[in-house]
Design a protein around this motif. Structure first.
Motif, PDB file in Angstrom:
ATOM      1  N   ARG A 196       0.816  -1.209   0.000  1.00 25.80           N
ATOM      2  CA  ARG A 196       0.000   0.000   0.000  1.00 25.80           C
ATOM      3  C   ARG A 196       0.856   1.269   0.000  1.00 25.80           C
ATOM      4  O   ARG A 196       0.546   2.251  -0.660  1.00 25.80           O
ATOM      5  N   ASP A 218      -8.721  -0.948  11.687  1.00 26.79           N
ATOM      6  CA  ASP A 218      -8.023  -1.955  10.899  1.00 26.79           C
ATOM      7  C   ASP A 218      -7.394  -3.014  11.798  1.00 26.79           C
ATOM      8  O   ASP A 218      -7.438  -4.216  11.496  1.00 26.79           O
ATOM      9  N   GLN A 259      -4.150  -7.064  -1.751  1.00 28.13           N
ATOM     10  CA  GLN A 259      -5.178  -6.317  -1.004  1.00 28.13           C
ATOM     11  C   GLN A 259      -5.268  -4.846  -1.406  1.00 28.13           C
ATOM     12  O   GLN A 259      -6.358  -4.361  -1.757  1.00 28.13           O
ATOM     13  N   GLN A 275      -8.337  -2.953  -3.464  1.00 34.61           N
ATOM     14  CA  GLN A 275      -9.092  -1.907  -2.796  1.00 34.61           C
ATOM     15  C   GLN A 275      -8.980  -0.557  -3.499  1.00 34.61           C
ATOM     16  O   GLN A 275      -9.945   0.209  -3.534  1.00 34.61           O
ATOM     17  N   GLU A 319     -10.642   1.013  -8.197  1.00 33.95           N
ATOM     18  CA  GLU A 319     -11.388   2.267  -8.228  1.00 33.95           C
ATOM     19  C   GLU A 319     -10.668   3.308  -9.080  1.00 33.95           C
ATOM     20  O   GLU A 319     -11.299   4.060  -9.835  1.00 33.95           O
ATOM     21  N   GLU A 335     -11.104   4.746   4.750  1.00 32.92           N
ATOM     22  CA  GLU A 335     -11.013   3.432   4.129  1.00 32.92           C
ATOM     23  C   GLU A 335      -9.620   3.134   3.620  1.00 32.92           C
ATOM     24  O   GLU A 335      -9.299   1.993   3.316  1.00 32.92           O
ATOM     25  N   ASN A 336      -8.770   4.140   3.510  1.00 30.04           N
ATOM     26  CA  ASN A 336      -7.398   3.895   3.082  1.00 30.04           C
ATOM     27  C   ASN A 336      -6.597   3.171   4.144  1.00 30.04           C
ATOM     28  O   ASN A 336      -5.581   2.562   3.855  1.00 30.04           O
TER      29      ASN A 336
END
Length: 266
Positions: free
Chosen positions: A32, A214, A87, A91, A95, A182-183
């Motif tokens: 991420r 999280d 993941q 996520q 988008e 949500e990040n």
């Protein structure tokens, strides 16, 4: 996660299973914060989405391989790393890809909203049905590897569909704001700036809160299947997962109704 635990619980102690999931979480954090931008620049958004689905397939296959070839711990580790890399791509890159294609084609903004609604309905239906269908597949085949192999097949089909569709150049992302909870964990140390150039305390609190959520979700992900297994070794993990998703959908609907009311809250 539950099907993976059910597949390896007879061969590995619980602490080793927890370490496998910790490996997945660490890989997700690294992907991420560092890997996702590099992957998107190298492969493009469509390629990043396809890679994510291939990683999901590899993760499922490695778990199934362990179930048929006991002791090959390296397969599980490699699969957990692939799962972690997938993941953030699943996520965020999907988008971004959808947003980029809409912008590149100059489609009306209404079309994007309709696309998001369709995606939301489809993912909700998939979440509700996937657990139940995986449990039915296990009961029919009497083999915990069957749902994992089916998951790998579905991911590969999705990767093929993804690669066969349109691509678009990257769209510059807007700066992170306090509402981007949500990040999650990957943004833990990124605190947004307010309009005056100073640090945003509200954004820091929201981001830290998202990280705590999280962490709680990660603990629940690891703990719920072993806890149920203690009470019933042959527990229907898939059905339990589907019921959990149904509760989450109900909670989302309630939240949406409250948010749409006249009362403003945060």
């Amino acid at each position: 996660a539950a099907q993976l635990y059910a597949c390896v619980r007879d061969d590995l102690p619980l602490i080793v299973v927890a370490e496998l999931f910790a490996t997945s979480f660490a890989s997700a954090w690294a992907a991420r914060t560092c890997l996702r931008p590099a992957i998107e620049r190298t492969l493009g958004l469509r390629g990043a989405c396809g890679l994510a689905l291939v990683c999901v397939s590899i993760s499922a296959v490695t778990a199934a391989l362990h179930g048929s070839r006991h002791g090959h711990h390296i397969y599980l580790l490699a699969g957990r790393v692939c799962s972690g890399i997938a993941q953030p791509l699943l996520q965020l890159s999907f988008e971004g890809w959808q947003r980029a294609v809409h912008a590149h084609q100059s489609w009306p903004a209404l079309w994007r909203r309709e696309t998001m609604r369709s995606i939301g309905r489809s993912t909700t239906l998939a979440a509700l049905l996937s657990g139940a269908l995986s449990e039915v597949l296990y009961r029919l085949c009497d083999d915990r590897r069957a749902p994992l192999l089916m998951s790998a097949l579905v991911a590969l089909v999705a990767a093929g569909l993804t690669i066969s569709t349109a691509d678009a150049p990257l769209v510059k992302e807007a700066p992170l704001c306090g509402g981007d909870a949500e990040n999650g964990l990957g943004r833990f140390f990124e605190f947004p700036r307010d309009t005056s150039g100073g640090r945003s305390v509200r954004g820091a609190v929201v981001t830290a809160g998202a990280a705590i959520v999280d962490a709680a979700a990660a603990i629940a992900l690891v703990a719920w299947a072993p806890t149920i297994s203690k009470a019933d070794p042959d527990a229907p993990f898939g059905f339990v997962f589907s019921l959990t998703m149904a509760a989450a959908v109900a909670g989302t609907q309630v939240f949406g109704a409250v948010a749409a009311s006249s009362k403003r809250f945060e």
